[in-house]
Structures are given as C-alpha cells and as structure tokens.
Scaffold this motif. Structure first.
Motif, PDB file in Angstrom:
ATOM      1  N   ASN A   8      64.057  57.426  31.707  1.00 40.74           N
ATOM      2  CA  ASN A   8      64.902  56.999  32.823  1.00 40.74           C
ATOM      3  C   ASN A   8      66.310  57.553  32.674  1.00 40.74           C
ATOM      4  O   ASN A   8      66.927  57.995  33.650  1.00 40.74           O
ATOM      5  N   GLY A   9      66.850  57.529  31.448  1.00 41.87           N
ATOM      6  CA  GLY A   9      68.174  58.083  31.221  1.00 41.87           C
ATOM      7  C   GLY A   9      68.220  59.564  31.501  1.00 41.87           C
ATOM      8  O   GLY A   9      69.209  60.085  32.025  1.00 41.87           O
ATOM      9  N   CYS A  10      67.141  60.244  31.151  1.00 41.84           N
ATOM     10  CA  CYS A  10      67.066  61.685  31.406  1.00 41.84           C
ATOM     11  C   CYS A  10      67.080  61.949  32.899  1.00 41.84           C
ATOM     12  O   CYS A  10      67.775  62.855  33.371  1.00 41.84           O
ATOM     13  N   LEU A  11      66.338  61.169  33.667  1.00 42.78           N
ATOM     14  CA  LEU A  11      66.302  61.357  35.118  1.00 42.78           C
ATOM     15  C   LEU A  11      67.681  61.133  35.721  1.00 42.78           C
ATOM     16  O   LEU A  11      68.089  61.851  36.642  1.00 42.78           O
ATOM     17  N   ASP A  12      68.406  60.147  35.198  1.00 39.50           N
ATOM     18  CA  ASP A  12      69.744  59.867  35.723  1.00 39.50           C
ATOM     19  C   ASP A  12      70.690  61.043  35.497  1.00 39.50           C
ATOM     20  O   ASP A  12      71.634  61.247  36.263  1.00 39.50           O
ATOM     21  N   GLN A  13      70.454  61.806  34.429  1.00 37.42           N
ATOM     22  CA  GLN A  13      71.351  62.914  34.096  1.00 37.42           C
ATOM     23  C   GLN A  13      71.015  64.204  34.843  1.00 37.42           C
ATOM     24  O   GLN A  13      71.770  65.167  34.779  1.00 37.42           O
ATOM     25  N   LEU A  27      63.620  61.744  43.828  1.00 36.53           N
ATOM     26  CA  LEU A  27      62.970  61.200  42.640  1.00 36.53           C
ATOM     27  C   LEU A  27      61.814  62.089  42.207  1.00 36.53           C
ATOM     28  O   LEU A  27      61.633  62.350  41.014  1.00 36.53           O
ATOM     29  N   LEU A  28      61.042  62.599  43.164  1.00 31.33           N
ATOM     30  CA  LEU A  28      59.932  63.481  42.826  1.00 31.33           C
ATOM     31  C   LEU A  28      60.434  64.807  42.268  1.00 31.33           C
ATOM     32  O   LEU A  28      59.810  65.383  41.368  1.00 31.33           O
ATOM     33  N   MET A  29      61.555  65.285  42.787  1.00 29.74           N
ATOM     34  CA  MET A  29      62.134  66.507  42.237  1.00 29.74           C
ATOM     35  C   MET A  29      62.543  66.294  40.780  1.00 29.74           C
ATOM     36  O   MET A  29      62.260  67.127  39.909  1.00 29.74           O
ATOM     37  N   LYS A  30      63.217  65.186  40.508  1.00 36.35           N
ATOM     38  CA  LYS A  30      63.649  64.897  39.139  1.00 36.35           C
ATOM     39  C   LYS A  30      62.455  64.719  38.205  1.00 36.35           C
ATOM     40  O   LYS A  30      62.454  65.227  37.075  1.00 36.35           O
ATOM     41  N   LEU A  31      61.441  64.009  38.671  1.00 37.31           N
ATOM     42  CA  LEU A  31      60.247  63.820  37.859  1.00 37.31           C
ATOM     43  C   LEU A  31      59.559  65.141  37.573  1.00 37.31           C
ATOM     44  O   LEU A  31      59.088  65.386  36.464  1.00 37.31           O
ATOM     45  N   SER A  32      59.502  66.007  38.573  1.00 38.74           N
ATOM     46  CA  SER A  32      58.865  67.312  38.397  1.00 38.74           C
ATOM     47  C   SER A  32      59.613  68.149  37.364  1.00 38.74           C
ATOM     48  O   SER A  32      58.999  68.795  36.500  1.00 38.74           O
ATOM     49  N   ILE A  33      60.931  68.150  37.443  1.00 35.49           N
ATOM     50  CA  ILE A  33      61.742  68.887  36.474  1.00 35.49           C
ATOM     51  C   ILE A  33      61.496  68.345  35.075  1.00 35.49           C
ATOM     52  O   ILE A  33      61.266  69.101  34.117  1.00 35.49           O
ATOM     53  N   GLN A  34      61.542  67.021  34.935  1.00 30.98           N
ATOM     54  CA  GLN A  34      61.367  66.407  33.622  1.00 30.98           C
ATOM     55  C   GLN A  34      59.967  66.659  33.067  1.00 30.98           C
ATOM     56  O   GLN A  34      59.803  67.011  31.892  1.00 30.98           O
TER      57      GLN A  34
END
Length: 211
Positions: A8-13, A27-34
């Motif tokens: 979660n912290g990684c997604l926030d950054q 949110l899906l973009m961030k999840l995809s990157i992570q």
C-alpha cells in the motif's frame, strides 16, 4: 511491517502526473506498475487488467512504468555499503550495471547502467551515490574490482575488501536483476540504454518496498 502494508505504501508513492486522460482507473495503473516491477511479466500484467474489463497493450504498461520515473528513496545513512558491478545482457548488447546496496536492509541505494567499465564511470557512480545519500562515514565493501577501489580512494571513502560476508546482499540483488532481465526480456526489446536504466531504477524502487 506486513507486506500488504508495504505494498500500500508503494502504491501511494507511485505518482501519475504524466497521465493526460483517464482512460484507465488510476488504482489499476498503479497496481499494474507495481505487479510488473514485482515480477509479473507484461503479458500477465495485461491479463490482470483484462479481469477488470480493461484492454491495454503490453507496450502501454511498459510506458506507464517508464513514465512514472520511480527511483529509490534518497537520504539514507547506512553504516555499510556493498558496491559491485556486473554485466547485463540487453538484446545483443552487453552493459555494465553498477549497484550499491545497504547490507543491513538489502535495500538498493543506487543503480547505474553503463556501456563500458572504466575508472571514470565508477568515479561518477560514487559521486551520484554521495549526492543521494549520506555515505561519507560508511564503510564500503568491495571485491577485487580495481575501478571500485580506485573510486573509493578518489572520494576519500573508507573501504574494505570483502569478497563474501556482507557483500552477499548485493550478489543476491544482482541475481534477481539478471533473472528479471532474462525472464522478461520483452521489457528491453530494442530499448535504448537510457530506457533500460530507467527501468532498473524503477525495479530498485519496487525491490526496496517489498524486501
């Protein structure tokens, strides 16, 4: 800290200022990157998006990772720094990857991809590392590589020859980087060195969040 909290912290950054239109939920973009940086191939990341009814090309996900401009957090103050260099194969080209790792946490402090191996490039790598982190009082752990020892001497840094021990941390990181570049070579297909260098810094960001 539980891995879910770190995720979660990684997604926030992950910042998405580069997004010009909301074609994909953020949110899906961030999840995809992570997920991709954590080890999921581009093809499987695209399949993940399809579960949510989002159709995107592999190149689109790759561009998200590149444009997010992720890097390891600055301002660390480690007691020891393990530094090493290794050859990375990108398509038919060979490059030298320089990396610095905090052996106490296994966090990547800095990475740099270079076309050749020289004393001058090693010196420049140490200069960038010193700009990003407070490492002047740290003990640098190096192997027998002459450029690394020369760079430590030129910067007036305390260093110790240590082929094993705490340097195993940087070796583990290198093994993972090589596995990723070998298994997911589509990340680097026909890519310029600068693009691959950006991707490796993004990988370092994700590595630090999930170790």
């Amino acid at each position: 800290m539980p891995k879910t909290d770190r995720l979660n912290g990684c997604l926030d950054q992950i910042e998405l200022e580069f997004v010009e239109r909301e074609a994909t939920p953020r949110l899906l973009m961030k999840l995809s990157i992570q997920l991709h940086l954590a080890g999921l191939s581009l093809s499987n990341t695209v399949s993940f998006l399809e579960v949510f009814g989002v159709q995107r090309a592999r190149s689109t996900v790759h561009n998200w990772v590149h444009k997010a401009d992720l890097q390891p957090q600055d301002g660390r103050q480690p007691d020891h720094v393990a530094v090493d260099e290794t050859v990375i194969q990108l398509d038919n080209e060979r490059y030298w990857l320089y990396a610095a790792v905090d052996p106490d946490t296994n966090e990547l402090l800095h990475t740099k991809l270079e076309p050749v191996r020289t004393n001058a490039l090693a010196h420049a790598f140490f200069a960038e590392l010193r700009e990003k982190h407070d490492v002047d009082d740290a003990v640098f752990l190096v192997d027998g590589a002459a450029p690394l020892k020369d760079a430590c001497q030129r910067h007036g840094l305390d260093f110790r020859y240590e082929p094993h021990g705490n340097r195993n941390s940087v070796e583990r990181v290198f093994r993972e980087v090589k596995r990723r570049t070998s298994s997911f070579s589509n990340c680097f297909s026909n890519a310029e060195r600068e693009t691959a260098d950006d991707w490796l810094q993004s990988f370092a960001f994700a590595w630090n969040q999930l170790i």
